[in-house]
Design an enzyme around this catalytic site. Structure first.
Site, PDB file in Angstrom:
ATOM      1  N   ASP A 126       5.987  63.844  25.190  1.00 31.75           N
ATOM      2  CA  ASP A 126       4.852  63.272  24.468  1.00 31.75           C
ATOM      3  C   ASP A 126       5.110  62.930  22.998  1.00 31.75           C
ATOM      4  OD1 ASP A 126       3.680  63.787  26.862  1.00 31.75           O
ATOM      5  OD2 ASP A 126       1.966  64.865  26.066  1.00 31.75           O
ATOM      6  N   SER A 484      -4.933  65.682  25.544  1.00 31.79           N
ATOM      7  CA  SER A 484      -3.767  65.215  26.278  1.00 31.79           C
ATOM      8  C   SER A 484      -4.091  63.884  26.938  1.00 31.79           C
ATOM      9  CB  SER A 484      -3.397  66.244  27.348  1.00 31.79           C
ATOM     10  OG  SER A 484      -2.528  65.691  28.299  1.00 31.79           O
TER      11      SER A 484
END
Length: 585
Positions: A126, A484
């Site tokens: 990420d 997220s």
């Protein structure tokens, strides 16, 4: 353009005064012939701490072959990665966004310290993706970006809630496991059933396979022109990645000879808008609204949440991708990859086709070699899943600087409820785990912004538990922290200004009526301006924590979320050093 063969590394290899430098280089295995070639840095974020990064060694090794075939000297280096998968839901998540800056700084340090001529960046999870992309734009030498790819999906027993029946198997991902925790807390799943999901849902290396943050940012890299077209959605375990890596090494060598395009030739206002369009069209991660402005900042382009909002507002949702849709990265790869999305947007007039791609051709001409939408994983723009893009920016008296909501998959775009106030993520998680909240609540988690956290933690464990408990759209969650890319439900993050900066979220009280309207882009607390003024006058900031270490440095430097949570003034100028006089007898 000018041939950039050894445009930087001459400072290290040429002249009598560089004899000590060459001596060090000889100790690494270089000879006279190698020192006449360009030096190409290969910076990856390989690590054994996360499946996202474990396959990167093979990618970098094959980049080496491409660089060598193109006449360069490949030189590898590594930056750290932080696994969101194992740092979430505890204090370790404060390190996640901070690691983006550390990765970008590592790229700069490695390339500038050694005067490398070009760069291939390789990342897999990420924050490493935007970190490497930021570092590439910062140093602005000929470069290419490669993603490590997503993992393949696993399975879960079909007899479990959401399954197809006794004895059958259904597709499962890490999100299945995260949301199953909520089901177990509510009593819908036994510990044995939860264990079965845990052991089967992540069968290979690679990043999370939905359109979560890693895959979203890999798509952004293609849309910006920094990554080869068609590279992002190839699964991590597919051998096709070997060929992609070798070609990328050769492409960088071509860019050196041709004098570009350089990263800042690729990252322009138009390409940034293209990247935002791709994110909105596929219901991508809300984190893109943080990372795209940060990448722009490195190029000296002011591109804020306002600009992200401007693009998001005009893009339809055409990608049927998880978490809001049905399909995964593997499915998108087989349906034509990112170019299928870009072709759909281009044909409908939503993309700038005149921007450059990695090989110097225009995006419009490069996309002619790729298929358009398949009609199932990717719809054409005249038959979208929704006329509204997958993400919206909300504003109002609770978020003057904006907030972000992923609407892909939401059944309703409006919500009204009463505030439940939590001063940190742990306080909210305790209530969610105990089930002591109710339908209609707006769960407010504050003091989790870039500075107030510090580190702007993402709240996936909280949101997934809520969803797993069957309360996904029966409550809303509001935070100055992050979510997220796997988050779904009425979950609003990046609320700005954050509580630590005295933003309105700091003034909320238990029971305040809150109104969310994604149609109108509104986030409002229904109390009078006068009441908010009185509360502000009586407001006392929280006592700052003693931090030390990396969090202390980060909190002292970080800027607001709507500006990308960046930590320096941007637009780095890296001038050439003056040539050193040679010694003569």
């Amino acid at each position: 353009m000018t041939d950039l063969h050894k445009h930087r590394s001459r400072m290290v290899t040429d002249g009598v005064t560089r004899a000590p430098h060459r001596a060090f280089l000889r100790a690494t295995g270089l000879d006279d012939a190698a020192m006449q070639k360009p030096f190409v840095a290969i910076v990856d974020t390989f690590g054994e701490n996360t499946p996202c990064s474990m396959s990167l060694n093979q990618v970098s090794d094959n980049v080496r072959l491409g660089v060598a075939a193109g006449g360069g000297v490949p030189i590898r280096g590594s930056a750290i990665s932080v696994s969101d998968g194992t740092s979430m839901n505890h204090a370790g998540m404060r390190m996640s966004l901070v690691s983006r800056e550390v990765v970008a700084d590592s790229v700069e340090l490695f390339v500038r310290a050694h005067a490398y001529d070009a760069l291939v960046g390789v990342a897999g999870c990420d924050k490493t993706l935007p970190g490497v992309l930021m570092g590439m734009v910062r140093v602005n030498v000929p470069g290419a970006f490669l993603f490590g790819g997503a993992m393949l999906p696993g399975t879960a027993p079909g007899a479990l809630p959401g399954g197809q029946g006794h004895g059958l198997q259904r597709q499962a991902t890490i999100l299945t496991a995260i949301e199953a925790v909520g089901g177990a807390q509510r009593g819908d799943l036994s510990r044995a059933e939860l264990d079965a999901i845990e052991k089967r849902c992540t069968p290979t290396v690679g990043s999370c396979p939905g359109q979560f943050t890693a895959n979203t940012m890999a798509m952004v890299a293609e849309a910006l022109g920094l990554a080869p077209l068609g590279s992002a959605m190839v699964p991590a375990v597919y051998s096709e990645r070997i060929a992609i890596a070798r070609r990328a090494g050769e492409t960088v060598m071509h860019a050196l000879r041709a004098g570009g395009p350089l990263p800042r030739d690729l990252v322009t206002l138009k390409s940034l808008e293209n990247a935002c369009a791709a994110v909105a069209a596929t219901g991508g991660s809300t984190n893109a609204a943080l990372h795209i402005p940060a990448i722009a900042h490195e190029a000296g382009i002011r591109f804020t949440l306002d600009d992200v909002e401007r693009v998001f507002a005009r893009i339809p949702l055409i990608g049927d991708l998880q978490p809001g849709g049905r399909y995964l990265a593997q499915d998108l790869h087989h349906a034509g990859g990112v170019p299928a999305v870009l072709n759909a947007l281009l044909s409908a007039g939503y993309l700038h086709g005149d921007v450059l791609t990695l090989d110097g051709s225009t995006l419009e001409s490069a996309l002619r070699e790729w298929p358009g939408p398949d009609g199932e994983v990717v719809r054409p723009c005249d038959a979208p899943l929704s006329a509204d893009g997958g993400l919206v920016i909300l504003r109002g008296n609770l978020a003057p600087d904006g907030a972000c909501l992923k609407i892909a998959g939401l059944k309703s775009l409006t919500f009204s409820g009463r505030a439940r106030i939590f001063e940190c993520e742990e306080d909210c998680m305790a209530v969610v785990a105990a089930g002591t909240y109710r339908e209609g609540d707006v769960l407010v988690i504050r003091n989790e912004g870039p500075k107030g956290g510090p580190g702007m933690r993402e709240m996936l464990s909280v949101t997934a538990a809520i969803y797993g408990q069957g309360m996904g759209e029966k409550v809303a969650l509001l935070t100055d922290g992050r979510f997220s890319g796997a988050t779904r439900g009425m979950c609003i993050g990046y609320v700005g200004p954050e509580a630590a900066a005295g933003g309105p979220i700091a003034l909320l009280r238990e029971g305040d009526p809150i109104r969310i309207d994604a149609h109108a882009g509104l986030l409002q607390v229904d109390v009078s301006d006068g009441e908010l003024t009185r509360r502000r006058a009586a407001f006392t900031p929280r006592e700052p924590k003693r931090l030390a270490g990396v969090l202390e440095k980060y909190a002292a430097l970080v800027r607001p979320a709507h500006l990308g949570a960046v930590t320096h003034s941007g637009n780095l100028d890296w001038p050439y050093d003056a040539s050193t006089p040679d010694w003569k007898p």
